[in-house]
Design a protein around this motif. Structure first.
Motif, PDB file in Angstrom:
ATOM      1  N   GLN A 269       0.776  -1.232   0.000  1.00 55.96           N
ATOM      2  CA  GLN A 269       0.000   0.000   0.000  1.00 55.96           C
ATOM      3  C   GLN A 269       0.814   1.291   0.000  1.00 55.96           C
ATOM      4  O   GLN A 269       0.245   2.354  -0.266  1.00 55.96           O
ATOM      5  CB  GLN A 269      -0.925   0.027   1.228  1.00 55.96           C
ATOM      6  N   LEU A 270       2.082   1.228   0.306  1.00 54.58           N
ATOM      7  CA  LEU A 270       2.865   2.460   0.346  1.00 54.58           C
ATOM      8  C   LEU A 270       2.946   3.099  -1.036  1.00 54.58           C
ATOM      9  O   LEU A 270       2.988   2.396  -2.054  1.00 54.58           O
ATOM     10  CB  LEU A 270       4.288   2.168   0.857  1.00 54.58           C
ATOM     11  N   PRO A 271       2.973   4.420  -1.108  1.00 57.86           N
ATOM     12  CA  PRO A 271       3.132   5.081  -2.415  1.00 57.86           C
ATOM     13  C   PRO A 271       4.486   4.729  -3.034  1.00 57.86           C
ATOM     14  O   PRO A 271       5.435   4.360  -2.332  1.00 57.86           O
ATOM     15  CB  PRO A 271       3.045   6.569  -2.057  1.00 57.86           C
ATOM     16  N   ASP A 272       4.570   4.850  -4.342  1.00 56.18           N
ATOM     17  CA  ASP A 272       5.774   4.427  -5.066  1.00 56.18           C
ATOM     18  C   ASP A 272       7.026   5.152  -4.609  1.00 56.18           C
ATOM     19  O   ASP A 272       8.130   4.590  -4.656  1.00 56.18           O
ATOM     20  CB  ASP A 272       5.575   4.643  -6.568  1.00 56.18           C
ATOM     21  N   TRP A 273       6.889   6.397  -4.172  1.00 55.43           N
ATOM     22  CA  TRP A 273       8.069   7.166  -3.766  1.00 55.43           C
ATOM     23  C   TRP A 273       8.601   6.766  -2.393  1.00 55.43           C
ATOM     24  O   TRP A 273       9.658   7.218  -1.962  1.00 55.43           O
ATOM     25  CB  TRP A 273       7.754   8.667  -3.767  1.00 55.43           C
ATOM     26  N   CYS A 274       7.869   5.906  -1.720  1.00 56.56           N
ATOM     27  CA  CYS A 274       8.230   5.454  -0.365  1.00 56.56           C
ATOM     28  C   CYS A 274       8.666   3.991  -0.474  1.00 56.56           C
ATOM     29  O   CYS A 274       7.846   3.075  -0.429  1.00 56.56           O
ATOM     30  CB  CYS A 274       7.010   5.606   0.541  1.00 56.56           C
ATOM     31  N   ASP A 358      -2.711   0.585   7.490  1.00 59.61           N
ATOM     32  CA  ASP A 358      -3.445   1.249   6.402  1.00 59.61           C
ATOM     33  C   ASP A 358      -3.432   2.757   6.591  1.00 59.61           C
ATOM     34  O   ASP A 358      -3.289   3.518   5.621  1.00 59.61           O
ATOM     35  CB  ASP A 358      -4.889   0.743   6.356  1.00 59.61           C
ATOM     36  N   CYS A 361      -0.070   4.313   5.668  1.00 54.54           N
ATOM     37  CA  CYS A 361       0.080   4.346   4.219  1.00 54.54           C
ATOM     38  C   CYS A 361      -0.794   5.452   3.607  1.00 54.54           C
ATOM     39  O   CYS A 361      -0.370   6.146   2.671  1.00 54.54           O
ATOM     40  CB  CYS A 361      -0.295   3.003   3.611  1.00 54.54           C
ATOM     41  N   SER A 362      -1.993   5.604   4.143  1.00 54.25           N
ATOM     42  CA  SER A 362      -2.894   6.625   3.622  1.00 54.25           C
ATOM     43  C   SER A 362      -2.341   8.032   3.859  1.00 54.25           C
ATOM     44  O   SER A 362      -2.398   8.888   2.965  1.00 54.25           O
ATOM     45  CB  SER A 362      -4.265   6.497   4.288  1.00 54.25           C
ATOM     46  N   ALA A 365       0.511   8.609   1.485  1.00 49.92           N
ATOM     47  CA  ALA A 365       0.029   8.760   0.112  1.00 49.92           C
ATOM     48  C   ALA A 365      -0.474  10.174  -0.154  1.00 49.92           C
ATOM     49  O   ALA A 365      -0.505  10.623  -1.304  1.00 49.92           O
ATOM     50  CB  ALA A 365      -1.093   7.763  -0.182  1.00 49.92           C
TER      51      ALA A 365
END
Length: 367
Positions: A269-274, A358, A361-362, A365
């Motif tokens: 779930q982590l954003p791509d930059w993380c 979650d 991650c949110s 994001a």
């Protein structure tokens, strides 16, 4: 509007609550026999932890730093010697080297795992090299096969700093069972944590363990408590801590599995930059820490702070750039130096709820 509940970086209450009944029994048992130093729980834990690590011997000591220092001392390492270790580690690794009078030789780490690079170790070994320390950081074992190929070729011992890797494996071997000896910390936040400080050394080398046990107990003779063969020190694992650790050891693999599940949820779930720190294909990490690399740490932590989410940085200053060790900064360590500005540790503990992961991650994001 109701504000979401904070997400702690580490919740030891949630970790220890399920063990309350067993811990109460252990406390009453130790209180009953009154052997608060050297009680039967110490020997029982030493036997169980040695078996868990796949080694023949274990000696409990006061903390993880002492454990590493006692290993180096037991190997006869001292002034005039050099010990190779990664720049990316907690300062305790370097402190132990200095404590025995040896010189730390810092080397760089691999760009994917941020663990010590065997090629860098090979390039650093010289005539004064007395040992190499493999630091198993973040819960993942270093490439011990690659390191052993180097140390065996040069005839120097490999020592494991396994303070963050209780139960981890590399190519099937447990942390603690790869090198000449391994040092563990049982600081409360570790995967196997006591209710205070504690540590241990594990090894298959009976003579080395005997020397360490003697030194840690004031240099006392094995045959008479009133005779002291060497000038030693006081570094013993106390009975209450051993009792706590003995209870927790039985559930360590299950607790580690819950850490793995949480990290997998982060990865999904982590954003791509993380980007989570990579795992070696031969390694089975126990994820002591959930470490990611981010392009703008200030922005990430600002968002986490605003959301009531705990975080950490392990570690923002590589050892060779610390003022205490500046005189030993022989060469730059560009991988460790760059990573120090990008790494961020996210909340992680065996009792962390999926909803808490979650939410972290949110929030990220939305950065």
């Amino acid at each position: 509007m109701t504000r979401p509940a904070p997400v702690p970086f580490l919740d030891l209450g949630a970790v220890n609550a399920p063990l309350r009944d067993a811990l109460d029994v252990a406390w009453k048992t130790v209180l009953g026999h009154g052997r608060f130093v050297g009680g039967p729980e110490v020997a029982a834990f030493e036997d169980d932890f040695a078996a868990y690590c796949g080694t023949d011997h274990c000696v409990g000591v006061a903390n993880g730093t002492d454990a590493l220092e006692l290993v180096l001392d037991g190997l006869g390492i001292g002034p005039g010697d050099e010990v190779v270790l990664p720049a990316n580690t907690f300062v305790a690794t370097a402190e132990a080297v200095r404590a025995v009078g040896a010189r730390p030789r810092f080397v760089d780490v691999r760009p994917d795992t941020l663990l010590v690079d065997p090629d860098a170790v090979a390039a650093a070994i010289g005539p004064r090299t007395a040992a190499v320390v493999a630091v198993h950081l973040f819960g993942q074992m270093a490439d011990v096969d690659g390191l052993l190929a180097v140390t065996d070729r040069h005839g120097v011992p490999l020592v494991e700093d396994a303070a963050q890797a209780h139960g981890a494996r590399y190519a099937g071997r447990r942390a603690g069972g790869a090198g000449r000896a391994a040092a563990f910390s049982f600081y409360p936040g570790k995967n196997l944590g006591a209710f205070g400080d504690g540590g241990a050394v594990v090894s298959d080398d009976a003579e080395l363990v005997a020397r360490i046990r003697r030194t840690a107990d004031h240099g006392r003779s094995a045959t008479s408590r009133h005779h002291h063969d060497v000038s030693g020190r006081n570094s013993r694992l106390d009975t209450l801590q051993a009792a706590v650790l003995g209870i927790k050891l039985g559930g360590l693999d299950a607790a580690n599995a819950r850490r793995v599940e949480a990290v997998e949820r982060y990865r999904e779930q982590l954003p791509d930059w993380c980007a989570p720190v990579a795992q070696d294909p031969l390694a089975e990490s126990v994820h002591h820490l959930a470490v990611v690399r981010v392009p703008d740490r200030a922005a990430a932590v600002a968002a986490l702070d605003a959301g009531g989410i705990g975080w950490g940085v392990h570690y923002p200053v590589p050892c060779h750039l610390q003022p205490a060790f500046a005189e030993f900064a022989d060469d730059p360590c560009p991988v460790a130096e760059r990573a120090a500005g990008e790494i961020l540790s996210l909340p992680l503990f065996p009792g962390i709820a999926p909803a808490q992961v979650d939410r972290v991650c949110s929030v990220l994001a939305g950065v």
